[in-house]
Design a protein around this motif. Structure first.
Motif, PDB file in Angstrom:
ATOM      1  N   GLN A 264      83.921 -82.038  25.543  1.00 18.71           N
ATOM      2  CA  GLN A 264      84.099 -82.595  26.881  1.00 18.71           C
ATOM      3  C   GLN A 264      85.472 -82.227  27.441  1.00 18.71           C
ATOM      4  N   LEU A 265      86.496 -82.285  26.592  1.00 17.66           N
ATOM      5  CA  LEU A 265      87.839 -81.926  27.031  1.00 17.66           C
ATOM      6  C   LEU A 265      87.934 -80.434  27.361  1.00 17.66           C
ATOM      7  N   GLN A 266      87.120 -79.632  26.679  1.00 16.96           N
ATOM      8  CA  GLN A 266      87.149 -78.186  26.896  1.00 16.96           C
ATOM      9  C   GLN A 266      86.303 -77.752  28.083  1.00 16.96           C
ATOM     10  N   SER A 267      85.649 -78.685  28.739  1.00 16.78           N
ATOM     11  CA  SER A 267      84.694 -78.342  29.796  1.00 16.78           C
ATOM     12  C   SER A 267      85.361 -78.004  31.115  1.00 16.78           C
ATOM     13  N   GLY A 268      86.702 -77.883  31.127  1.00 15.83           N
ATOM     14  CA  GLY A 268      87.406 -77.564  32.362  1.00 15.83           C
ATOM     15  C   GLY A 268      87.261 -76.128  32.796  1.00 15.83           C
ATOM     16  N   GLY A 269      86.588 -75.308  32.016  1.00 11.30           N
ATOM     17  CA  GLY A 269      86.352 -73.931  32.415  1.00 11.30           C
ATOM     18  C   GLY A 269      87.121 -72.918  31.590  1.00 11.30           C
ATOM     19  N   SER A 270      88.260 -73.287  31.033  1.00 10.35           N
ATOM     20  CA  SER A 270      89.043 -72.352  30.232  1.00 10.35           C
ATOM     21  C   SER A 270      88.516 -72.316  28.802  1.00 10.35           C
ATOM     22  N   GLN A 271      88.525 -71.124  28.228  1.00 13.89           N
ATOM     23  CA  GLN A 271      88.048 -70.940  26.863  1.00 13.89           C
ATOM     24  C   GLN A 271      89.218 -71.105  25.894  1.00 13.89           C
ATOM     25  N   VAL A 272      89.366 -72.298  25.360  1.00 13.30           N
ATOM     26  CA  VAL A 272      90.436 -72.569  24.400  1.00 13.30           C
ATOM     27  C   VAL A 272      89.837 -73.205  23.163  1.00 13.30           C
ATOM     28  N   GLY A 273      90.554 -73.094  22.048  1.00 13.54           N
ATOM     29  CA  GLY A 273      90.064 -73.622  20.791  1.00 13.54           C
ATOM     30  C   GLY A 273      90.327 -75.112  20.630  1.00 13.54           C
ATOM     31  N   ASP A 274      89.801 -75.650  19.529  1.00 10.97           N
ATOM     32  CA  ASP A 274      89.959 -77.077  19.246  1.00 10.97           C
ATOM     33  C   ASP A 274      91.429 -77.447  19.081  1.00 10.97           C
ATOM     34  N   PHE A 275      92.159 -76.602  18.358  1.00 12.77           N
ATOM     35  CA  PHE A 275      93.579 -76.901  18.141  1.00 12.77           C
ATOM     36  C   PHE A 275      94.328 -76.977  19.463  1.00 12.77           C
ATOM     37  N   GLU A 276      94.072 -76.030  20.340  1.00 12.06           N
ATOM     38  CA  GLU A 276      94.805 -75.973  21.605  1.00 12.06           C
ATOM     39  C   GLU A 276      94.504 -77.175  22.491  1.00 12.06           C
ATOM     40  N   ILE A 277      93.245 -77.591  22.576  1.00  8.03           N
ATOM     41  CA  ILE A 277      92.916 -78.694  23.481  1.00  8.03           C
ATOM     42  C   ILE A 277      93.407 -80.034  22.924  1.00  8.03           C
ATOM     43  N   ILE A 278      93.347 -80.223  21.598  1.00  8.90           N
ATOM     44  CA  ILE A 278      93.866 -81.458  21.005  1.00  8.90           C
ATOM     45  C   ILE A 278      95.384 -81.505  21.151  1.00  8.90           C
ATOM     46  N   SER A 279      96.043 -80.363  20.926  1.00 11.13           N
ATOM     47  CA  SER A 279      97.499 -80.310  21.103  1.00 11.13           C
ATOM     48  C   SER A 279      97.882 -80.628  22.537  1.00 11.13           C
ATOM     49  N   ALA A 280      97.125 -80.077  23.495  1.00  9.99           N
ATOM     50  CA  ALA A 280      97.408 -80.339  24.906  1.00  9.99           C
ATOM     51  C   ALA A 280      97.266 -81.820  25.224  1.00  9.99           C
ATOM     52  N   LEU A 281      96.214 -82.446  24.695  1.00 10.00           N
ATOM     53  CA  LEU A 281      95.992 -83.871  24.920  1.00 10.00           C
ATOM     54  C   LEU A 281      97.164 -84.702  24.408  1.00 10.00           C
ATOM     55  N   LEU A 282      97.624 -84.397  23.203  1.00 11.27           N
ATOM     56  CA  LEU A 282      98.698 -85.191  22.609  1.00 11.27           C
ATOM     57  C   LEU A 282     100.060 -84.828  23.197  1.00 11.27           C
ATOM     58  N   TRP A 283     100.249 -83.595  23.599  1.00  9.02           N
ATOM     59  CA  TRP A 283     101.473 -83.196  24.298  1.00  9.02           C
ATOM     60  C   TRP A 283     101.623 -84.024  25.577  1.00  9.02           C
ATOM     61  N   LYS A 284     100.564 -84.087  26.351  1.00 13.30           N
ATOM     62  CA  LYS A 284     100.610 -84.830  27.612  1.00 13.30           C
ATOM     63  C   LYS A 284     100.781 -86.324  27.361  1.00 13.30           C
ATOM     64  N   THR A 285     100.110 -86.838  26.335  1.00  6.75           N
ATOM     65  CA  THR A 285     100.209 -88.263  26.013  1.00  6.75           C
ATOM     66  C   THR A 285     101.628 -88.646  25.616  1.00  6.75           C
TER      67      THR A 285
END
Length: 443
Positions: A264-285
């Motif tokens: 669901q987090l990856q559904s923004g259109g960009s093709q990124v891996g699990d590590f990148e999207i989880i890191s982005a979530l926690l970076w922003k948090t």
């Protein structure tokens, strides 16, 4: 018998500690294992891992003696981790491991709760610290073991196996592979154990020394010959970093996120891996929690796919990612793409800097910036007791700087990932409050 945890609550008790030492089955002889520049860059950090096994006939049948028995042959193969650090008499020379068969320290202990109660305690911070010896190298380096293993029995018959690993002898991939080999010998003690060749500096391509600091590290001054991040001294300003205060008390907490939520987090259109999207979530948090403090630079540590054939080494890649905009105002997809596409690899610069023209430096890598560590491709559940896989595996890092670190690894379910947060203790609760409970389920 009661102790208090990080929140002044009654915490489970681990007691009855017994210690012993395991050495190689055969004498190693006069062998030295040279430490590379990257090894020395990681020397203030320690990996702590815990493998949890539920009660079973297999666990019941394995006494500590039976689990120690294959370790003698395991250390025939990995004799370096049975050695001790030595400093050459020549000024400016690199420390090395003297493979003198001094051994791996073994601890046995008991816990006064069940395994389910232990894993179910959602408020117990840094629970691994009860199950892994939190030892560091020094101040007498020639006496300090590089590796510790602790076996802890729960009242239900469950078992925790804790591993303490000095990062100076190898990265997470090295540690996991090494420990998995012990479990393979536990299944077949007659399996071949060809000794790993020692590292020799003349076989390494060492970058030319330089004193230009990469943005992914900070330099510290050690108070004597003890290899641990000083908690009572300021981190020296390196590069564009603002001056840091004394290192806060760090604590660890883990969250599990389902693959369905990741998609669901990856559904923004960009093709990124699990590590990148989880890191982005926690970076922003974490940026939201540190409101008013810029968090525009992070460090990324990943396993190097082009590893050499050396079995004991620090070959992880170290990169930095810099964002010009306010992190809290960017979409997750933008942050994830920055991590995926715009990371600057600084591995060789770190190697050159630690052995700079003015002599060897003591560095902090994890926590110099907020650091994300990719452990998703490591075979954490490859450590088995006979045919039994662990019910849960957690790894943390000790010696993390005050900016904190996040380790991302496979969860205890096939459809989940685990994020282990190592942050200043006073930030953890705020991070948990900011995280969307519909996205992350606490592990």
């Amino acid at each position: 018998m009661v102790v208090e945890d990080n929140n002044n609550r009654s915490a489970p008790v681990v007691y009855g500690h017994k210690q012993s030492t395991v050495v190689p089955a055969h004498m190693t002889g006069e062998v030295n294992h040279d430490l590379t520049n990257m090894d020395l860059a990681m020397k203030l950090h320690y990996l702590r891992g815990v493998y949890y096994f539920k009660k079973s006939d297999i666990v019941d049948s394995l006494t500590v003696f039976k689990m120690k028995e294959p370790m003698f042959f395991w250390l025939d193969m990995y004799y370096q981790i049975s050695g001790r650090i030595r400093r050459p008499e020549e000024a400016g020379s690199q420390p090395f491991v003297k493979c003198n068969d001094c051994g791996v320290r073994i601890a046995e202990a008991k816990c006064n709760v069940t395994l389910d109660e232990w894993l179910g305690d959602k408020e117990l911070l840094s629970r691994w610290k009860y199950l892994v010896p939190s030892k560091v190298l020094g101040p007498q380096l020639f006496f300090s073991p590089l590796t510790y293993v602790q076996f802890t029995k729960f009242t239900c018959g469950g078992l925790a196996i804790g591993l303490s690993w000095s990062h100076v002898i190898g990265d997470p991939q090295t540690a996991v592979s090494c420990f998995n080999k012990w479990s393979q010998l536990l299944q077949d003690i007659k399996a071949p154990c060809k000794p790993i060749p020692p590292n020799k500096l003349e076989n390494n391509n060492i970058s030319s020394p330089c004193d230009v600091a990469p943005s992914s590290v900070k330099e510290v001054e050690l108070p004597g010959d003890i290899w641990v991040l000083p908690s009572d001294s300021k981190l020296e300003t390196i590069g564009n970093h603002s001056e840091g205060n004394c290192n806060s008390t760090m604590a660890t907490y883990s969250f599990q996120i389902k693959d369905q939520k990741i998609k669901q987090l990856q559904s923004g259109g960009s093709q990124v891996g699990d590590f990148e999207i989880i890191s982005a979530l926690l970076w922003k948090t974490i940026a939201k929690v540190r409101e008013g403090k810029e968090l525009n630079t992070v460090t990324i540590c990943k396993n190097n796919p082009a590893r050499s054939n050396k079995n004991l080494s620090n070959e992880q890649s170290i990169s930095s990612v810099k964002i010009d905009s306010a992190v809290t105002k960017l979409d997750l997809s933008e942050l994830a793409m920055a991590i995926s596409k715009h990371a600057t690899n600084e591995t060789h610069v770190v190697e050159a800097f630690v052995g700079g023209e003015n002599g060897f430096k003591d560095l902090v890598v994890y926590g110099a910036n907020l650091t994300f560590v990719d452990m998703l491709d490591l075979d954490l559940y490859g450590l088995m007791l006979k045919d039994q896989k662990p019910a849960n595996v957690e790894y943390a890092i000790d010696g993390v700087g005050e900016e904190g670190a996040v380790l991302i690894m496979q969860g205890n379910e096939n459809d989940a990932k685990l994020a282990v947060l190592v942050l200043p203790e006073n930030e953890l609760q705020k991070v948990r409050e900011v995280l969307d409970s519909s996205v992350l389920s606490i592990n």
